[in-house]
Write a protein that holds these residues in place. Structure first.
Motif, PDB file in Angstrom:
ATOM      1  N   MET A   1       0.402  -1.050   0.178  1.00 38.39           N
ATOM      2  CA  MET A   1       0.350  -0.192  -0.001  1.00 38.39           C
ATOM      3  C   MET A   1       1.117   1.035   0.021  1.00 38.39           C
ATOM      4  O   MET A   1       2.068   1.389   0.552  1.00 38.39           O
ATOM      5  N   THR A   2       0.690   2.113  -0.681  1.00 39.43           N
ATOM      6  CA  THR A   2       1.178   3.741  -0.524  1.00 39.43           C
ATOM      7  C   THR A   2       1.278   4.544   0.253  1.00 39.43           C
ATOM      8  O   THR A   2      -0.585   4.117   0.276  1.00 39.43           O
ATOM      9  N   THR A   3       1.470   5.502   0.250  1.00 43.90           N
ATOM     10  CA  THR A   3       1.035   6.554   1.042  1.00 43.90           C
ATOM     11  C   THR A   3       1.616   7.494   1.293  1.00 43.90           C
ATOM     12  O   THR A   3       2.433   8.156  -0.079  1.00 43.90           O
ATOM     13  N   LEU A   4       0.567   8.852   1.658  1.00 43.97           N
ATOM     14  CA  LEU A   4       1.152  10.430   1.450  1.00 43.97           C
ATOM     15  C   LEU A   4       1.920  10.450   2.377  1.00 43.97           C
ATOM     16  O   LEU A   4       0.937  10.336   3.547  1.00 43.97           O
ATOM     17  N   THR A   5       3.319  10.822   2.123  1.00 45.65           N
ATOM     18  CA  THR A   5       3.573  11.539   3.558  1.00 45.65           C
ATOM     19  C   THR A   5       3.922  13.179   3.168  1.00 45.65           C
ATOM     20  O   THR A   5       3.946  13.625   2.031  1.00 45.65           O
ATOM     21  N   LEU A   6       3.151  13.249   4.690  1.00 43.20           N
ATOM     22  CA  LEU A   6       3.114  15.084   4.318  1.00 43.20           C
ATOM     23  C   LEU A   6       3.930  15.993   6.183  1.00 43.20           C
ATOM     24  O   LEU A   6       4.138  15.013   7.248  1.00 43.20           O
ATOM     25  N   THR A   7       4.537  16.706   5.657  1.00 40.20           N
ATOM     26  CA  THR A   7       5.355  16.872   6.749  1.00 40.20           C
ATOM     27  C   THR A   7       4.702  18.138   7.230  1.00 40.20           C
ATOM     28  O   THR A   7       3.579  18.845   6.915  1.00 40.20           O
ATOM     29  N   TYR A   8       3.954  17.767   8.398  1.00 41.05           N
ATOM     30  CA  TYR A   8       3.214  18.527  10.137  1.00 41.05           C
ATOM     31  C   TYR A   8       4.213  19.342  10.645  1.00 41.05           C
ATOM     32  O   TYR A   8       4.904  18.691  11.111  1.00 41.05           O
ATOM     33  N   CYS A   9       3.683  20.208  10.848  1.00 41.68           N
ATOM     34  CA  CYS A   9       4.799  21.043  12.254  1.00 41.68           C
ATOM     35  C   CYS A   9       3.377  21.652  13.161  1.00 41.68           C
ATOM     36  O   CYS A   9       2.222  22.275  12.814  1.00 41.68           O
ATOM     37  N   SER A  10       3.805  20.916  14.617  1.00 38.61           N
ATOM     38  CA  SER A  10       2.837  20.692  15.657  1.00 38.61           C
ATOM     39  C   SER A  10       2.998  21.984  15.750  1.00 38.61           C
ATOM     40  O   SER A  10       1.663  23.119  16.606  1.00 38.61           O
ATOM     41  N   ARG A  11       3.821  23.665  15.474  1.00 33.25           N
ATOM     42  CA  ARG A  11       4.116  24.486  16.539  1.00 33.25           C
ATOM     43  C   ARG A  11       3.297  24.789  15.699  1.00 33.25           C
ATOM     44  O   ARG A  11       2.639  26.192  16.598  1.00 33.25           O
ATOM     45  N   CYS A  12       2.914  25.413  14.445  1.00 30.73           N
ATOM     46  CA  CYS A  12       2.075  26.358  13.228  1.00 30.73           C
ATOM     47  C   CYS A  12       0.536  24.969  13.123  1.00 30.73           C
ATOM     48  O   CYS A  12      -0.352  26.218  12.587  1.00 30.73           O
ATOM     49  N   ASP A  13       0.455  23.810  13.660  1.00 32.48           N
ATOM     50  CA  ASP A  13       0.132  23.137  12.953  1.00 32.48           C
ATOM     51  C   ASP A  13      -1.023  23.137  11.527  1.00 32.48           C
ATOM     52  O   ASP A  13      -1.719  23.631  11.365  1.00 32.48           O
ATOM     53  N   VAL A  14       0.031  23.176  11.074  1.00 29.45           N
ATOM     54  CA  VAL A  14      -0.053  23.356   9.538  1.00 29.45           C
ATOM     55  C   VAL A  14       0.582  22.158   8.807  1.00 29.45           C
ATOM     56  O   VAL A  14       1.507  21.805   9.460  1.00 29.45           O
ATOM     57  N   PHE A  15       0.271  21.654   7.430  1.00 30.35           N
ATOM     58  CA  PHE A  15       0.971  20.780   6.907  1.00 30.35           C
ATOM     59  C   PHE A  15       1.706  21.449   5.779  1.00 30.35           C
ATOM     60  O   PHE A  15       1.527  22.538   5.179  1.00 30.35           O
ATOM     61  N   THR A  74      -4.101   5.359  -2.348  1.00 31.81           N
ATOM     62  CA  THR A  74      -3.008   6.497  -1.974  1.00 31.81           C
ATOM     63  C   THR A  74      -4.138   7.779  -1.710  1.00 31.81           C
ATOM     64  O   THR A  74      -4.478   7.916  -2.590  1.00 31.81           O
ATOM     65  N   PRO A  75      -4.287   8.276  -0.863  1.00 38.22           N
ATOM     66  CA  PRO A  75      -5.425   9.686  -0.369  1.00 38.22           C
ATOM     67  C   PRO A  75      -4.523  10.669  -1.314  1.00 38.22           C
ATOM     68  O   PRO A  75      -3.482  10.934  -1.571  1.00 38.22           O
ATOM     69  N   SER A  76      -5.074  11.728  -1.778  1.00 39.14           N
ATOM     70  CA  SER A  76      -4.371  13.382  -3.003  1.00 39.14           C
ATOM     71  C   SER A  76      -5.825  14.183  -2.033  1.00 39.14           C
ATOM     72  O   SER A  76      -6.715  13.702  -1.304  1.00 39.14           O
ATOM     73  N   LEU A  77      -4.533  14.709  -1.358  1.00 36.03           N
ATOM     74  CA  LEU A  77      -5.614  16.026  -1.007  1.00 36.03           C
ATOM     75  C   LEU A  77      -6.909  15.920  -1.294  1.00 36.03           C
ATOM     76  O   LEU A  77      -7.933  16.801  -1.012  1.00 36.03           O
ATOM     77  N   ILE A  78      -6.746  16.190  -2.625  1.00 32.52           N
ATOM     78  CA  ILE A  78      -7.972  17.073  -3.576  1.00 32.52           C
ATOM     79  C   ILE A  78      -8.804  16.596  -3.464  1.00 32.52           C
ATOM     80  O   ILE A  78     -10.551  16.470  -3.228  1.00 32.52           O
ATOM     81  N   LEU A  79      -8.995  14.883  -3.193  1.00 36.24           N
ATOM     82  CA  LEU A  79      -9.815  13.804  -3.107  1.00 36.24           C
ATOM     83  C   LEU A  79     -10.600  13.421  -1.284  1.00 36.24           C
ATOM     84  O   LEU A  79     -11.582  13.541  -1.482  1.00 36.24           O
ATOM     85  N   ILE A  80      -9.554  13.858  -0.859  1.00 34.10           N
ATOM     86  CA  ILE A  80      -9.637  14.300   0.641  1.00 34.10           C
ATOM     87  C   ILE A  80     -10.345  14.882   0.996  1.00 34.10           C
ATOM     88  O   ILE A  80     -11.990  14.863   1.562  1.00 34.10           O
ATOM     89  N   ALA A  81     -10.395  16.518   0.469  1.00 35.09           N
ATOM     90  CA  ALA A  81     -11.385  17.522   0.604  1.00 35.09           C
ATOM     91  C   ALA A  81     -12.880  17.318  -0.191  1.00 35.09           C
ATOM     92  O   ALA A  81     -13.468  17.735   0.310  1.00 35.09           O
ATOM     93  N   ALA A  82     -12.677  16.762  -1.545  1.00 35.72           N
ATOM     94  CA  ALA A  82     -13.786  16.511  -2.335  1.00 35.72           C
ATOM     95  C   ALA A  82     -14.996  15.692  -1.385  1.00 35.72           C
ATOM     96  O   ALA A  82     -16.206  16.134  -1.504  1.00 35.72           O
ATOM     97  N   MET A  83     -14.177  14.818  -0.705  1.00 34.96           N
ATOM     98  CA  MET A  83     -15.245  13.908   0.129  1.00 34.96           C
ATOM     99  C   MET A  83     -15.842  14.513   1.554  1.00 34.96           C
ATOM    100  O   MET A  83     -16.454  13.959   1.737  1.00 34.96           O
ATOM    101  N   CYS A  84     -14.899  15.245   2.421  1.00 40.40           N
ATOM    102  CA  CYS A  84     -15.372  15.569   3.620  1.00 40.40           C
ATOM    103  C   CYS A  84     -16.550  16.840   2.480  1.00 40.40           C
ATOM    104  O   CYS A  84     -17.543  16.901   3.804  1.00 40.40           O
TER     105      CYS A  84
END
Length: 98
Positions: A1-15, A74-84
């Motif tokens: 299974m492939t995954t989408l890896t993002l860098t998350y900054c917990s200090r700023c709460d952004v990806f 593999t989740p994509s940000l476009i697909l995640i946002a549209a499904m939400c």
């Protein structure tokens, strides 16, 4: 299974905005409850999902690249946002980070 890896900054709460050694690496995976979410919304195939997301500007190929017949892939940000948006759920109902 492939995954989408993002860098998350917990200090700023952004990806994907900070690329420092302090940022945590997270991988997004489709939720184990995704099949239930789809069924609860009358979606039983990728084709039905593609038709449901088409008015939101999501191409059928985006759905087919992001999900297989068993609601894995593999989740994509476009697909995640549209499904939400289409199902009125939070991102945490669609994907999990680990």
């Amino acid at each position: 299974m492939t995954t989408l890896t993002l860098t998350y900054c917990s200090r700023c709460d952004v990806f994907d905005r900070h690329m420092t050694d302090d940022c945590t690496r997270l991988a997004l995976h489709w939720s184990a409850d995704l099949a239930g979410l789809m069924a609860n919304n009358g979606v039983h195939s990728r084709l039905q999902l593609a038709h449901r997301l088409e008015p939101l500007g999501v191409a059928r190929s985006t759905v087919y690249r992001g999900l297989d017949d068993e609601w894995r892939g593999t989740p994509s940000l476009i697909l995640i946002a549209a499904m939400c948006r289409a199902f009125g759920v939070a991102p945490g109902d669609v994907v999990v980070a680990r």
